[in-house]
Write an enzyme that holds these catalytic residues in place. Structure first.
Site, PDB file in Angstrom:
ATOM      1  CG  ASN A  23      -6.353  -0.988   1.519  1.00  0.00           C
ATOM      2  OD1 ASN A  23      -5.709  -0.558   0.563  1.00  0.00           O
ATOM      3  ND2 ASN A  23      -5.786  -1.454   2.606  1.00  0.00           N
ATOM      4  CG  HIS A  78      -3.116   3.444   2.341  1.00  0.00           C
ATOM      5  ND1 HIS A  78      -3.669   3.090   1.132  1.00  0.00           N
ATOM      6  CD2 HIS A  78      -3.092   2.308   3.090  1.00  0.00           C
ATOM      7  CE1 HIS A  78      -3.966   1.799   1.158  1.00  0.00           C
ATOM      8  NE2 HIS A  78      -3.625   1.302   2.335  1.00  0.00           N
ATOM      9  CB  CYS A 125      -0.939   0.006   1.200  1.00  0.00           C
ATOM     10  SG  CYS A 125      -2.081  -1.371   1.182  1.00  0.00           S
TER      11      CYS A 125
END
Ligand code: ACO
Length: 331
Positions: free
Chosen positions: A283, A253, A114
């Site tokens: 996500n 994020h 990520c």
């Protein structure tokens, strides 16, 4: 004063198919209420079986190039940040380079989960200091391929997507004012996919044991995330000589709205300066920060000179942050 490294244009791409919390209620023992209160997620986009990382990455790249008024032939480096490449090799960046006909571009992938986009931007910035002129950084993950849709603790969290940014020279005082990337490999097993690499190659036993799926210690990752967002962003703010009050947009994020809110509270960033879209995408791993940035530009919420604070965190464990002053495009 020398010119800065800025983002000249952004693009994004998500698959058409939407998986809602109601859809998940029919698949595992969960509820819209649990997912919404624990994560803030309402839906996520899921790639169909024919769509791979290079397809989404290519679409985002085309949009980023158009928005940057840049020609693919003038890109000299393509970095694809992904942990779900089309295949172990060649690099997904090479597949995208071919489709873009970016014949003068070197191309490689970075794997930082990520945090991948933030890693890509940092590497791109360093390569520009070494003489490269225009760098295309793509964050893309088809993470649904690594998810066990029988495991309620992970399957509600993730979605597929891509975001891309064209890095190039901007006027002095604009662009990336400060940045950092970091890692703590001692936390590697907190978030990992055990099989599919050289340690446990794909084989019938590993597939039967579900070892090709994401394994996550959710609570530990949560604590790490809140802590590292604060520590890393405070370091880059100090490096940039910028106070948190001067930040117009905080673009973290998008993993879980509670992580974002907890970090924003500690950093003393009020909600109207925090960009959140995790409700619509879940996500999306390496794609999450560039998708959020692309939306900010699309929605005309960014003005010349605005300061943006970006941060990524994820498996590795890894993290990366940057302070960017938007604009300064006419050199
Ligand atoms: N629906 C209903 N119940 C659930 C679900 C679900 N989808 N998932 C877990 N539960 C249950 C658990 O089984 C547990 O039940 P128990 O108390 O009977 O054992 C209970 O809910 C609480 O579980 P916790 O794990 O303690 O819940 P928590 O509040 O910590 O939230 C979550 C879990 C959302 C995963 C959170 O820990 C989190 O967001 N962690 C960070 C994850 C993350 O961001 N990962 C990605 C990082 S980035 C990257 O690189 C990929």
């Amino acid at each position: 004063m020398s010119s800065g490294v800025g983002i000249l244009g952004l693009g994004k791409a998500v698959p058409e198919k939407v998986l809602t919390n109601q859809d998940l209620e029919a698949m595992v023992d969960t509820s819209d209420e649990w997912i919404t209160t624990r994560t803030g997620i309402k839906q996520r986009h899921i790639a169909d079986p024919d769509t791979a990382a290079s397809d989404l990455g290519y679409a985002a790249a085309v949009e980023a190039l158009a928005n940057a008024h840049a020609d693919a032939g003038h890109i000299d480096l393509i970095i694809a940040a992904t942990t779900t490449p089309d295949m172990p090799f060649p690099a997904t960046a090479c597949l995208i380079q071919d489709r873009l006909k970016a014949r003068h571009a070197a191309a490689f992938d970075v794997a930082a989960a990520c945090s991948g986009f933030m890693y890509g931007v940092e590497v791109g910035k360093a390569m520009m200091a070494a003489g490269y002129q225009k760098v295309l950084v793509i964050g893309v993950d088809v993470i649904s391929r690594l998810i066990d849709y029988k495991d309620r603790s992970t399957c509600v969290l993730f979605g597929d997507g891509a975001g891309a940014a064209v890095l190039g020279a901007v006027r002095p005082g604009y662009g990336i004012l400060a940045s950092e990337i970091g890692a703590d490999g001692s936390g590697a097993m907190l978030l990992h996919v055990p099989a599919g690499g050289s340690r446990i190659p794909p084989q019938i036993q590993s597939i039967e044991a579900g070892q090709h799926y994401v394994k996550m210690c959710g609570r530990e990752v949560y604590k790490f995330a809140v802590q590292i967002i604060c520590e890393s962003t405070e370091r880059v703010l100090e490096k940039a000589g910028v106070s948190v009050d001067q930040i117009r947009w905080f673009v973290p994020h998008q993993a879980n709205v509670r992580i974002i809110q907890a970090a924003a509270e500690r950093l003393k960033l009020d909600a109207d300066r925090v960009y959140v879209n995790v409700d619509r995408y879940g996500n999306t791993s390496a794609a999450s920060v560039p998708i959020a940035l692309a939306e900010l530009v699309e929605s005309r919420k960014l003005s010349e000179g605005d300061l943006i604070l970006m941060v990524g965190f994820g498996a590795g464990l890894t993290w990366g942050s940057a302070v960017l002053r938007w604009g300064g495009f006419e050199l």
